[in-house]
Design a protein around this motif. Structure first.
Motif, mmCIF file in Angstrom:
data_model
loop_
_atom_site.group_PDB
_atom_site.id
_atom_site.type_symbol
_atom_site.label_atom_id
_atom_site.label_comp_id
_atom_site.label_asym_id
_atom_site.label_seq_id
_atom_site.Cartn_x
_atom_site.Cartn_y
_atom_site.Cartn_z
ATOM 1 N N ARG A 8 0.814 -1.228 0.000
ATOM 2 C CA ARG A 8 0.000 0.000 0.000
ATOM 3 C C ARG A 8 0.841 1.268 0.000
ATOM 4 O O ARG A 8 0.325 2.358 0.247
ATOM 5 C CB ARG A 8 -0.972 0.049 1.206
ATOM 6 N N ARG A 9 2.115 1.153 -0.168
ATOM 7 C CA ARG A 9 2.959 2.325 -0.366
ATOM 8 C C ARG A 9 4.201 1.905 -1.126
ATOM 9 O O ARG A 9 4.580 0.723 -1.119
ATOM 10 C CB ARG A 9 3.322 3.002 0.949
ATOM 11 N N ALA A 10 4.829 2.860 -1.793
ATOM 12 C CA ALA A 10 6.022 2.550 -2.589
ATOM 13 C C ALA A 10 6.849 3.807 -2.780
ATOM 14 O O ALA A 10 6.291 4.901 -2.946
ATOM 15 C CB ALA A 10 5.609 1.999 -3.959
ATOM 16 N N LEU B 262 1.842 6.858 -13.900
ATOM 17 C CA LEU B 262 1.411 7.634 -12.730
ATOM 18 C C LEU B 262 -0.077 7.979 -12.812
ATOM 19 O O LEU B 262 -0.811 7.829 -11.825
ATOM 20 C CB LEU B 262 2.258 8.914 -12.596
ATOM 21 N N SER B 263 -0.552 8.379 -14.001
ATOM 22 C CA SER B 263 -1.976 8.741 -14.082
ATOM 23 C C SER B 263 -2.846 7.497 -13.887
ATOM 24 O O SER B 263 -3.915 7.565 -13.280
ATOM 25 C CB SER B 263 -2.302 9.461 -15.395
ATOM 26 N N VAL C 199 -4.271 6.234 -5.781
ATOM 27 C CA VAL C 199 -2.926 6.367 -5.199
ATOM 28 C C VAL C 199 -2.539 7.846 -5.197
ATOM 29 O O VAL C 199 -2.719 8.541 -6.199
ATOM 30 C CB VAL C 199 -1.892 5.559 -6.026
ATOM 31 N N LYS C 200 -2.025 8.308 -4.061
ATOM 32 C CA LYS C 200 -1.535 9.697 -3.992
ATOM 33 C C LYS C 200 -0.046 9.682 -4.292
ATOM 34 O O LYS C 200 0.719 8.964 -3.651
ATOM 35 C CB LYS C 200 -1.772 10.277 -2.603
ATOM 36 N N ILE C 201 0.341 10.464 -5.299
ATOM 37 C CA ILE C 201 1.739 10.413 -5.749
ATOM 38 C C ILE C 201 2.383 11.782 -5.633
ATOM 39 O O ILE C 201 1.812 12.785 -6.080
ATOM 40 C CB ILE C 201 1.812 9.937 -7.215
ATOM 41 N N THR C 202 3.552 11.831 -5.006
ATOM 42 C CA THR C 202 4.313 13.070 -5.000
ATOM 43 C C THR C 202 5.704 12.771 -5.562
ATOM 44 O O THR C 202 6.251 11.678 -5.369
ATOM 45 C CB THR C 202 4.466 13.643 -3.576
ATOM 46 N N MET D 210 12.756 11.284 -6.848
ATOM 47 C CA MET D 210 12.086 10.117 -6.271
ATOM 48 C C MET D 210 10.572 10.259 -6.469
ATOM 49 O O MET D 210 10.050 11.364 -6.588
ATOM 50 C CB MET D 210 12.346 10.031 -4.755
ATOM 51 N N ILE D 211 9.897 9.107 -6.486
ATOM 52 C CA ILE D 211 8.443 9.109 -6.609
ATOM 53 C C ILE D 211 7.883 8.434 -5.359
ATOM 54 O O ILE D 211 8.218 7.273 -5.080
ATOM 55 C CB ILE D 211 8.006 8.331 -7.862
#
Ligand code: UD1
Length: 415
Positions: free
Chosen positions: A106-108, A127-128, A135-138, A143-144
């Protein structure tokens, strides 16, 4: 850096049995992280890309055994969700880990991926697609960071049928609650194979091979034993090698449907091709004919065979045209082929090749398939060639020199 010294002019003839496809094995290895039970893969090639992927899985806490083409992976102790930076830079498929790490943890956290320099290769579609699953991506400092705590099924619309993005979304969706639909999905056979593998682990995926893929989330997956599909690009590469030497080749363990577009162009070049179940027979013509090729996503002509066909076109009697539509910078082999005497004109995504004779020269691989193209050219060139940077070729072909030498080529690996 290894070099192949190749004595041109030897006719190839014989039989090769194909191993599993690199581009099927890599996402399948990534997907193995989705279960805590053992997974066994059969008929896997020994490739640099595969060992890099295994090293990545190992740093995430997985253990594996590799023997005689069999890989056994145990992800029961996997605990890491941070991709190792150095390894991911070497391998573009490291980006596929994003979906499976998210599915499992649940996270990466991943770095921007590496791989062959054949174009911009952005990851916006990956990403889209993941964002559409919640998923929330920053992105910061190269780094992603992905937060999948609210991940669930969703509607994903891909702007382009990207192979990697389709695979990533499939892997992220398998263990997410609810239904995911991927529209404009890639239709490559390797996607169909990933679906079969996930379903063999107890997943509920269907539609792969078409443009719409449905994934019904399940609670968990179990272990399985699986044989990835045979490598259609290795098949095509060997066909081109046999064709330029006026030879004949029998391939065993092929899926002829996966090779339809390649077979069509081989026939245009004058080769006789017959298939019988999982066997394919190719007989080269006395003189190769020019081809017209335009690369497309599957079922169109594969971009991964474009460079090898360019090498073939250099030896044809007439003018060939090749248009590369998938990657914007995938003609690196042309400058090296010119050193062997090729007459190639390039304008943007179009290459015009006036066929003729090639002579042995010292050339450098710049990428995986381009490197294979240089080997093909050298097999037909007059005299001796040296192909440098064999490491690129080793990423996707298991000891290519041994396979070709068994067919009658004369290739020496110099370390
Ligand atoms: C996979 C294959 C590669 C093959 C390619 C196309 C693996 C390990 N590699 O690569 O051998 O050449 O498919 O058949 O399976 N794109 C974007 N944004 C994205 C993703 C892709 O613009 O987020 C573009 C790429 O720059 C490229 C095109 O889409 O121009 C196709 O790329 P994609 O299908 O994603 O290729 P890969 O999955 O990287």
């Amino acid at each position: 850096m290894d070099v192949f010294r190749i004595m041109g002019g030897n006719r190839l003839s014989g039989t090769v049995r194909l191993s599993g496809a690199k581009n099927a094995v890599l996402p399948i290895l990534a997907a193995a992280l989705l279960t805590g039970e053992p997974v066994v893969l059969k008929n896997c090639p020994r490739l640099k890309d595969v060992s890099n992927m295994l090293a990545i899985l190992q740093t995430l806490g997985c253990t594996y055994r590799q023997k005689d083409g069999e890989i056994a992976i145990d992800a029961s102790c996997a605990q890491g969700w941070e991709m190792p930076g150095e390894l991911s830079k070497q391998l573009r498929s490291s980006i596929f880990m994003m979906g499976s790490i998210l599915g499992r943890f649940r996270r990466a956290t991943v770095t921007y991926p590496g791989g062959c320099e054949i174009g911009l290769r952005p990851i916006d579609l990956h990403l889209s697609g993941l964002r559409a699953l919640g998923v929330k991506i920053t992105e910061a400092h190269g780094m992603i960071y992905c937060d999948g705590s609210d991940m669930r099924g969703g509607e994903v619309q891909l702007d382009f049928p990207s192979v990697g993005a389709t695979e990533n979304v499939m892997m992220a969706a398998v263990l997410s609650k609810g239904q995911t639909v991927i529209h404009n999905a890639a239709r490559e056979p390797e996607i169909w194979d990933l679906q079969n593998f996930i379903n063999a682990m107890g997943g509920k995926v269907n539609g792969a091979g078409s443009s719409t893929i449905f994934i019904e989330g399940v609670e968990q997956l179990h272990g399985t034993v699986y044989s990835p599909l045979p490598d259609r690009i290795v098949a095509g590469t060997l066909m081109a090698a046999a064709a330029v030497t006026g030879g004949e080749l029998e391939l065993d363990n092929v899926r002829p449907g996966d090779l339809a577009a390649v077979n069509d162009k081989m026939r245009q070049a004058g080769c006789a091709i017959e298939t019988q179940g999982a066997r394919l027979f190719l007989r080269a013509p006395k003189e190769l004919q020019p081809v017209r090729i335009s690369t497309q996503p599957f079922p169109g002509f594969p971009t991964d065979m474009q460079a090898q066909m360019m090498a073939m076109a250099c030896l044809a009697q007439g003018t060939s045209v090749i248009v590369e539509n998938v990657f914007e910078n995938r003609f690196a082999q042309a400058s090296q082929l010119r050193r062997m005497g090729a007459d190639i004109l390039i304008n943007d995504r179009t290459a015009v090749i006036h066929g003729g004779k090639l002579t042995g020269a010292s050339v450098m691989s710049r990428d995986l398939r381009g490197g294979a193209a240089l080997v093909i050219a050298a097999l037909a060139a007059e005299g001796v060639s040296e192909v440098g940077n064999v490491e690129f070729i080793d990423r996707g072909y298991e000891a290519l020199e041994n396979t070709l030498n068994a067919l009658g080529a004369r290739i020496q690996r110099l370390s």
